[in-house]
Write a protein that holds these residues in place. Structure first.
Motif, short mmCIF file in Angstrom:
data_model
loop_
_atom_site.label_atom_id
_atom_site.label_comp_id
_atom_site.label_asym_id
_atom_site.label_seq_id
_atom_site.Cartn_x
_atom_site.Cartn_y
_atom_site.Cartn_z
N PRO A 49 0.82 -1.05 0.01
CA PRO A 49 0.08 0.11 -0.01
C PRO A 49 0.80 1.03 -0.01
O PRO A 49 0.33 2.22 0.43
N ILE A 107 8.53 12.55 10.76
CA ILE A 107 7.79 11.58 11.02
C ILE A 107 6.28 11.53 11.50
O ILE A 107 6.16 12.55 12.35
N HIS A 114 4.91 13.96 13.70
CA HIS A 114 4.87 13.55 15.21
C HIS A 114 6.30 14.12 15.54
O HIS A 114 6.44 14.43 17.15
N LEU A 140 13.09 1.43 5.49
CA LEU A 140 11.67 1.26 5.13
C LEU A 140 11.08 0.22 5.98
O LEU A 140 9.71 0.74 6.38
N GLU A 141 11.56 -0.76 6.29
CA GLU A 141 11.08 -1.92 7.18
C GLU A 141 10.53 -1.29 8.36
O GLU A 141 9.47 -1.24 9.11
N ARG A 142 11.47 -0.50 9.29
CA ARG A 142 11.36 -0.01 10.35
C ARG A 142 10.22 1.08 10.52
O ARG A 142 9.26 1.27 11.12
N PHE A 143 10.13 1.94 9.37
CA PHE A 143 9.26 3.21 9.19
C PHE A 143 7.82 2.42 9.07
O PHE A 143 6.77 2.87 9.51
N VAL A 144 7.89 1.38 8.18
CA VAL A 144 6.39 0.95 7.90
C VAL A 144 5.69 0.38 8.94
O VAL A 144 4.63 0.17 9.38
N GLU A 145 6.62 -0.61 9.49
CA GLU A 145 6.12 -1.47 10.64
C GLU A 145 5.90 -0.55 11.96
O GLU A 145 4.72 -0.88 12.60
N ARG A 146 6.42 0.36 12.04
CA ARG A 146 6.10 1.47 13.22
C ARG A 146 4.67 2.12 12.96
O ARG A 146 3.86 2.37 13.69
N GLU A 148 2.26 1.07 10.92
CA GLU A 148 1.33 0.12 11.28
C GLU A 148 1.09 -0.35 12.40
O GLU A 148 -0.24 -0.39 12.95
N ARG A 149 2.05 -0.32 13.40
CA ARG A 149 1.77 -0.32 14.77
C ARG A 149 0.95 0.58 15.41
O ARG A 149 0.02 0.67 15.92
N TRP A 150 1.52 1.80 15.07
CA TRP A 150 0.63 3.09 15.47
C TRP A 150 -0.68 3.07 15.09
O TRP A 150 -1.50 3.88 15.77
N LYS A 155 -0.40 -6.92 9.58
CA LYS A 155 0.93 -6.91 8.67
C LYS A 155 0.62 -7.80 7.38
O LYS A 155 1.46 -7.95 6.48
N ARG A 157 -1.00 -7.42 4.78
CA ARG A 157 -1.30 -6.53 3.27
C ARG A 157 -0.28 -6.72 2.43
O ARG A 157 1.00 -6.92 2.69
#
Lengths: 157, 52
Positions: A49, A107, A114, A140-146, A148-150, A155, A157
């Motif tokens: 997405p 971010i 934020h 990227l992985e860290r940004f997207v996982e955070r 999605e968590r927020w 996961k 998708r």
């Protein structure tokens, strides 16, 4: 060069325009029809997405302004995940001059900025633009996982 | 997002990065590598995101 994709509503992309790009497609605009008057604007659909938008201005043999923005499609609109920017003239209140202040990342959470984080010290704007794209890819992985968590996104998708 | 999709997206960003460098060389002259952060000489390390 011209746009070929249909319009898409967006909730948090005040600097760039709101156009949807088919997966794998790329748009580059170098004419005056670029919204918000970037000399070049790239909008690329990424896996899942995600999409990235990169805008830049060149003047006097230098990159005078750029923006690198990762967006996540959620609820029918595009949310900003992170943003890097540079403005040599400082015309935007929240922008940074990377040649003096260094590169920063904004971010986003719940549609609002934020926090702003330092990335690296002052460097030529063209190099900083490349640094921003690489920093985004590397993290990227860290940004997207955070993100999605927020936002309570699964996961799968 | 799955790990695979994230990896694909990162690769796509790197591909765009190459394209932007080529366009910068076209606009500003010189070589795409002139705009490559990997070849920029500095002792400073790029800071990974914290942001929490």
């Amino acid at each position: 060069m011209c746009w070929t994709a249909p319009l898409l509503p967006s909730t948090d992309t005040p600097i760039l325009d709101d156009r949807e790009v088919p997966p794998g497609a790329t748009q580059t605009v170098t004419e005056d029809n670029t919204p918000r008057d970037y000399d070049r604007l790239y909008q690329r659909a990424l896996a899942g997405p995600l999409q990235i938008r990169v805008g830049l201005d060149v003047s006097g043999g230098e990159v005078t302004r750029f923006l690198v923005q990762l967006e996540y499609r959620r609820g029918g609109s595009w949310d900003t995940v992170v943003r890097y920017d540079h403005d040599a003239e400082g015309s935007a209140e929240s922008s940074h001059d990377v040649t003096e202040e260094g590169l920063h990342i904004d971010i986003y959470r719940d549609g609002e900025k934020h926090v702003t984080e330092y990335v690296v010290g002052p460097r030529p704007a063209g190099i900083a633009l490349d640094t921003a794209e690489d920093h985004l890819a590397q993290n990227l992985e860290r940004f997207v996982e955070r993100y999605e968590r927020w936002h309570d996104i699964r996961k799968s998708r | 997002m799955s790990k695979e999709a994230l990896s694909d997206a990162a690769d796509e960003i790197q591909a765009l990065r190459t394209e932007v460098r080529e366009d910068l060389a076209e606009d500003l002259g010189g070589d795409p590598d002139d705009h490559d952060a990997d070849s920029y000489r500095t002792d400073e390390e790029v800071v990974p995101d914290g942001g929490e």
